[in-house]
Every structure is written in structure tokens, then in C-alpha cells.
Design a protein around this motif. Structure first.
Motif, PDB file in Angstrom:
ATOM      1  N   TRP A  15       0.841  -1.198   0.000  1.00 46.25           N
ATOM      2  CA  TRP A  15       0.000   0.000   0.000  1.00 46.25           C
ATOM      3  C   TRP A  15       0.877   1.249   0.000  1.00 46.25           C
ATOM      4  O   TRP A  15       1.988   1.268   0.519  1.00 46.25           O
ATOM      5  N   HIS A  16       0.349   2.296  -0.630  1.00 44.39           N
ATOM      6  CA  HIS A  16       1.081   3.555  -0.767  1.00 44.39           C
ATOM      7  C   HIS A  16       1.203   4.251   0.576  1.00 44.39           C
ATOM      8  O   HIS A  16       0.278   4.243   1.397  1.00 44.39           O
ATOM      9  N   PHE A  17       2.394   4.850   0.798  1.00 37.78           N
ATOM     10  CA  PHE A  17       2.644   5.551   2.055  1.00 37.78           C
ATOM     11  C   PHE A  17       3.567   6.731   1.798  1.00 37.78           C
ATOM     12  O   PHE A  17       4.376   6.720   0.853  1.00 37.78           O
ATOM     13  N   SER A  18       3.477   7.731   2.651  1.00 38.55           N
ATOM     14  CA  SER A  18       4.302   8.928   2.516  1.00 38.55           C
ATOM     15  C   SER A  18       5.792   8.587   2.583  1.00 38.55           C
ATOM     16  O   SER A  18       6.225   7.795   3.421  1.00 38.55           O
ATOM     17  N   ARG A  19       6.592   9.206   1.706  1.00 42.62           N
ATOM     18  CA  ARG A  19       8.036   8.981   1.727  1.00 42.62           C
ATOM     19  C   ARG A  19       8.699   9.681   2.903  1.00 42.62           C
ATOM     20  O   ARG A  19       9.834   9.342   3.264  1.00 42.62           O
ATOM     21  N   THR A  20       8.028  10.648   3.504  1.00 44.08           N
ATOM     22  CA  THR A  20       8.677  11.468   4.530  1.00 44.08           C
ATOM     23  C   THR A  20       8.263  11.101   5.953  1.00 44.08           C
ATOM     24  O   THR A  20       8.743  11.715   6.908  1.00 44.08           O
ATOM     25  N   ALA A  21       7.378  10.104   6.111  1.00 42.84           N
ATOM     26  CA  ALA A  21       6.861   9.783   7.439  1.00 42.84           C
ATOM     27  C   ALA A  21       7.365   8.434   7.936  1.00 42.84           C
ATOM     28  O   ALA A  21       7.605   7.516   7.152  1.00 42.84           O
ATOM     29  N   CYS A  22       7.517   8.323   9.247  1.00 40.39           N
ATOM     30  CA  CYS A  22       7.832   7.039   9.873  1.00 40.39           C
ATOM     31  C   CYS A  22       6.571   6.199   9.921  1.00 40.39           C
ATOM     32  O   CYS A  22       5.519   6.673  10.383  1.00 40.39           O
ATOM     33  N   ALA A  23       6.654   4.964   9.448  1.00 35.89           N
ATOM     34  CA  ALA A  23       5.470   4.099   9.431  1.00 35.89           C
ATOM     35  C   ALA A  23       5.047   3.676  10.827  1.00 35.89           C
ATOM     36  O   ALA A  23       3.899   3.273  11.033  1.00 35.89           O
ATOM     37  N   ALA A  24       5.943   3.778  11.790  1.00 31.67           N
ATOM     38  CA  ALA A  24       5.608   3.359  13.154  1.00 31.67           C
ATOM     39  C   ALA A  24       4.899   4.456  13.935  1.00 31.67           C
ATOM     40  O   ALA A  24       3.898   4.204  14.608  1.00 31.67           O
ATOM     41  N   CYS A  25       5.404   5.706  13.850  1.00 35.83           N
ATOM     42  CA  CYS A  25       4.847   6.772  14.689  1.00 35.83           C
ATOM     43  C   CYS A  25       4.360   7.982  13.908  1.00 35.83           C
ATOM     44  O   CYS A  25       3.793   8.905  14.497  1.00 35.83           O
ATOM     45  N   GLY A  26       4.605   8.013  12.596  1.00 37.92           N
ATOM     46  CA  GLY A  26       4.151   9.135  11.776  1.00 37.92           C
ATOM     47  C   GLY A  26       5.077  10.331  11.796  1.00 37.92           C
ATOM     48  O   GLY A  26       4.781  11.358  11.165  1.00 37.92           O
ATOM     49  N   ASN A  27       6.199  10.245  12.485  1.00 41.66           N
ATOM     50  CA  ASN A  27       7.140  11.359  12.585  1.00 41.66           C
ATOM     51  C   ASN A  27       7.650  11.788  11.202  1.00 41.66           C
ATOM     52  O   ASN A  27       8.087  10.968  10.410  1.00 41.66           O
ATOM     53  N   GLU A  28       7.599  13.087  10.913  1.00 42.18           N
ATOM     54  CA  GLU A  28       8.084  13.619   9.641  1.00 42.18           C
ATOM     55  C   GLU A  28       9.220  14.629   9.831  1.00 42.18           C
ATOM     56  O   GLU A  28       9.589  15.323   8.879  1.00 42.18           O
ATOM     57  N   ASP A  29       9.754  14.712  11.015  1.00 43.29           N
ATOM     58  CA  ASP A  29      10.834  15.652  11.314  1.00 43.29           C
ATOM     59  C   ASP A  29      12.147  15.113  10.767  1.00 43.29           C
ATOM     60  O   ASP A  29      12.642  14.080  11.223  1.00 43.29           O
ATOM     61  N   ASP A  30      12.719  15.802   9.775  1.00 40.91           N
ATOM     62  CA  ASP A  30      13.946  15.304   9.162  1.00 40.91           C
ATOM     63  C   ASP A  30      15.151  15.371  10.103  1.00 40.91           C
ATOM     64  O   ASP A  30      16.208  14.812   9.810  1.00 40.91           O
ATOM     65  N   LYS A  31      14.990  16.011  11.248  1.00 39.56           N
ATOM     66  CA  LYS A  31      16.071  16.042  12.223  1.00 39.56           C
ATOM     67  C   LYS A  31      16.142  14.754  13.038  1.00 39.56           C
ATOM     68  O   LYS A  31      17.179  14.451  13.642  1.00 39.56           O
ATOM     69  N   THR A  32      15.046  14.021  13.070  1.00 40.53           N
ATOM     70  CA  THR A  32      15.024  12.775  13.844  1.00 40.53           C
ATOM     71  C   THR A  32      14.794  11.555  12.954  1.00 40.53           C
ATOM     72  O   THR A  32      14.612  10.453  13.457  1.00 40.53           O
ATOM     73  N   ARG A  33      14.789  11.780  11.638  1.00 40.76           N
ATOM     74  CA  ARG A  33      14.700  10.680  10.676  1.00 40.76           C
ATOM     75  C   ARG A  33      15.939  10.704   9.795  1.00 40.76           C
ATOM     76  O   ARG A  33      16.393  11.761   9.375  1.00 40.76           O
ATOM     77  N   GLU A  34      16.494   9.517   9.511  1.00 33.73           N
ATOM     78  CA  GLU A  34      17.691   9.461   8.687  1.00 33.73           C
ATOM     79  C   GLU A  34      17.742   8.160   7.905  1.00 33.73           C
ATOM     80  O   GLU A  34      17.046   7.184   8.231  1.00 33.73           O
ATOM     81  N   LEU A  35      18.557   8.152   6.857  1.00 32.51           N
ATOM     82  CA  LEU A  35      18.787   6.972   6.046  1.00 32.51           C
ATOM     83  C   LEU A  35      20.177   6.439   6.336  1.00 32.51           C
ATOM     84  O   LEU A  35      21.154   7.196   6.375  1.00 32.51           O
ATOM     85  N   LEU A  36      20.280   5.127   6.536  1.00 31.81           N
ATOM     86  CA  LEU A  36      21.555   4.457   6.762  1.00 31.81           C
ATOM     87  C   LEU A  36      21.754   3.428   5.667  1.00 31.81           C
ATOM     88  O   LEU A  36      20.806   2.747   5.267  1.00 31.81           O
ATOM     89  N   PHE A  37      22.972   3.301   5.161  1.00 33.02           N
ATOM     90  CA  PHE A  37      23.235   2.349   4.089  1.00 33.02           C
ATOM     91  C   PHE A  37      24.729   2.071   4.026  1.00 33.02           C
ATOM     92  O   PHE A  37      25.540   2.728   4.699  1.00 33.02           O
ATOM     93  N   VAL A  38      25.095   1.082   3.222  1.00 29.93           N
ATOM     94  CA  VAL A  38      26.510   0.822   2.953  1.00 29.93           C
ATOM     95  C   VAL A  38      26.820   1.406   1.582  1.00 29.93           C
ATOM     96  O   VAL A  38      25.970   1.426   0.684  1.00 29.93           O
ATOM     97  N   ASP A  39      28.026   1.904   1.402  1.00 31.43           N
ATOM     98  CA  ASP A  39      28.366   2.662   0.197  1.00 31.43           C
ATOM     99  C   ASP A  39      28.178   1.879  -1.092  1.00 31.43           C
ATOM    100  O   ASP A  39      27.807   2.432  -2.118  1.00 31.43           O
TER     101      ASP A  39
END
Length: 304
Positions: free
Chosen positions: A218-242
Motif C-alpha cells: 500500500w502507498h505511504f508517505s516517503r517522509t513519514a515514519c510508518a511506526a509513529c508518523g514522525n516527519e521531522d527530518d532532524k530525527t529521521r535518517e537513512l543508513l546504508f553501505v556505500d
């Protein structure tokens, strides 16, 4: 998607995991047959013509998933059959000793028992099944939640297919599945004009959550946390390997949760979303080191 195409996608995804890193080879060998049998069980359930007779749009508008509170008895026989098909590969995958496998087999194959356990799981989550495992003498107790999910997934997948068309016209902006209410196990960024389902169409990069139990997208916002709905980019981040930036962790520091996410635009062939997670355990390890918890506990992210 035909059974042949689905099996080919699973085998291709397993092969990709097998060859990406030597550390993943044993896991691909161990779990590959499990995914194959799961798809065969889904096809068997599909051939029985399983469907949800009606979708209550008013309940959906209030945030109530389709299967919440529904009597599962009409699908009890199909659930028992699915358990019968999957139990041998579940026992082998989990390497259960005969004296541990037999209580599990007796419980799931008792008439109507898989439906009863699924109802408990839908109402209270996988942890709700631990007491049932203890009462039945099932060791380890985690074998029962895994087996119930594995056995019911193919049947629930067919039920999800039966309501997909009706859900296509309904807005659902929540982080849990509109069909069964379970948490997502992975997110996907869709390529343009995707043929994955009626949901993955239009411009590329739209985000879709994939249910950890029934496999519904199902479609969901790219900017929101699916668990709590948080959209603050200061407390959301992407982690990955190069070396694989298209496979990432969506981390939310507000609630301490994470969700794996893959960008399908970077794949030559579309992978199976359930199998793919087996090859992302290195990301689960990274997330755990960051003191993050997955939205949905699966066998794959608990291997860490």
C-alpha cells in the motif's frame, strides 16, 4: 502473476542472495526451499477460490483493517491445508528435533487450530502465541509464531488479492496493513509504470509498504515514519553501505524504530520482496548496532 513466474522470481532473488556474498550462501541454501513451498501453498489456496465477501469502507475510513474481527472459520480448512504443506519445510528450515517438531505438528494440524492461532496472532501480535507454545510443549517457543505466519501467509495473501481492486480506490495513510493489520517488513520505491500491482503505477519513486504477513502493498508517505508518523527530518535518517545505496535503513530516532527500504529503480529485475529481506541482514545488524528496533520482527531480522 502465474505460479511459474512467481517461482522464477523467487529463484532469481535467492540466487542473487547466494552470489552477493559468501556469508549469505548458507542462508540462501537453507531458506530457499521454504520460500518456494510458500508460493506453492499460495497457489494451492488460490485454486480454492478464496475471497473476502465484502469490504466495509466505513470501517476502513476509521482505520480498521479488513480482517479485524472477522470470523476466520470459512478459511479454516484452507489454513490447515496450508500448514500441512509447509510443516515439513518449516521443521527442516528451523532444524527442529523430532520431539520438538511433533507437538508443533499436532497443534497446527488439529481441525480449526491454525485459524484459532491466527486469530490470536492478528488480535495481539506474534507474542500472543508464546503462551500457546508453552502450553503445547513447543520448543523453542519462537517456532510457533514463525510456523503460524508461514502457514497463514499464503491464505491471507489470496484474501488480500481478492480485495486489492476494492482497496485501490480507498485512501489508507496508516503504517499498518489495511488487509490484516500487520506491520510492514520492508518499503519499496517503485519504478515508473510498474506492473507489480495496481498500486505501483504512475511516476517512479512512490513509496509502498509491504505487509510482513499477507504481502499486501500500500502507498505511504516517503517522509513519514510508518511506526509513529514522525516527519521531522532532524530525527529521521537513512543508513546504508556505500556499495549498495539503493538498499537502506529508514531510521526514526523519535520512536527508535527502523524499516528496510529498497529502490526498485536500481534493480535490473524485480526481486521478490519477502525473499529479498534475507539478503539484507547486514542492514539489520547495522540497525541493531544503532539501538533501533524493526517495525515487524521476522526470522530474518532476529537472526542478528
Amino acid at each position: 502473476m502465474t505460479l511459474t513466474n512467481a517461482l522464477a522470481r523467487i529463484e532469481s532473488t535467492v540466487e542473487g542472495i547466494r552470489t552477493r556474498d559468501a556469508a549469505y550462501h548458507p542462508l540462501a541454501e537453507r531458506f530457499g526451499p521454504f520460500f518456494i513451498m510458500g508460493e506453492r501453498a499460495r497457489e494451492a489456496a488460490r485454486n480454492e477460490g478464496l475471497l473476502v465477501p465484502d469490504v466495509d469502507e466505513a470501517r476502513l475510513a476509521d482505520g480498521v483493517p479488513v480482517l479485524t474481527g472477522l470470523d476466520l472459520t470459512p478459511w479454516g480448512e484452507a489454513l490447515t491445508k496450508s500448514a500441512g504443506l509447509l510443516l515439513p519445510v518449516i521443521v527442516e528450515t528451523l532444524a527442529l528435533a523430532p520431539d520438538h517438531a511433533e507437538p508443533l505438528r499436532e497443534l497446527l494440524l488439529a481441525p480449526g487450530k491454525t485459524a484459532e492461532l491466527l486469530r490470536a496472532r492478528l488480535d495481539g501480535g506474534p507474542d500472543r502465541l508464546v503462551d500457546h507454545a508453552i502450553s503445547a510443549g513447543i520448543t523453542p517457543t519462537a517456532a510457533l509464531p514463525f510456523a503460524v505466519d508461514a502457514a497463514s501467509g499464503p491464505v491471507l495473501g489470496c484474501l488480500a488479492e481478492s480485495v486489492a481492486g476494492k482497496l485501490a480506490g480507498i485512501t489508507w495513510e496508516r503504517g499498518h496493513c489495511p488487509v490484516c493489520g500487520s506491520a510492514p517488513s520492508i518499503a519499496q520505491l517503485a519504478p515508473p509504470d510498474s506492473g507489480h500491482s495496481e498500486y505501483l503505477v504512475g511516476g517512479g519513486g512512490k513509496k509502498f509498504l509491504h505487509c510482513s504477513l499477507c504481502g499486501h502493498d500500500w502507498h505511504f508517505s516517503r517522509t513519514a515514519c510508518a511506526a509513529c508518523g514522525n516527519e521531522d527530518d532532524k530525527t529521521r535518517e537513512l543508513l546504508f553501505v556505500d556499495r549498495a545505496r539503493h538498499e537502506r535503513i529508514e531510521a526514526c530516532r523519535a520512536c527508535g524504530s527502523y524499516l528496510l527500504c529498497v529502490d526498485l529503480r536500481d534493480y535490473a529485475e524485480r526481486p521478490d520482496p519477502d525473499v529479498l529481506q534475507l539478503g539484507l541482514i547486514h542492514l539489520d545488524i547495522l540497525a541493531r548496532k544503532q539501538a533501533l528496533n524493526p517495525l515487524a520482527n521476522t526470522l530474518w531480522n532476529t537472526l542478528t
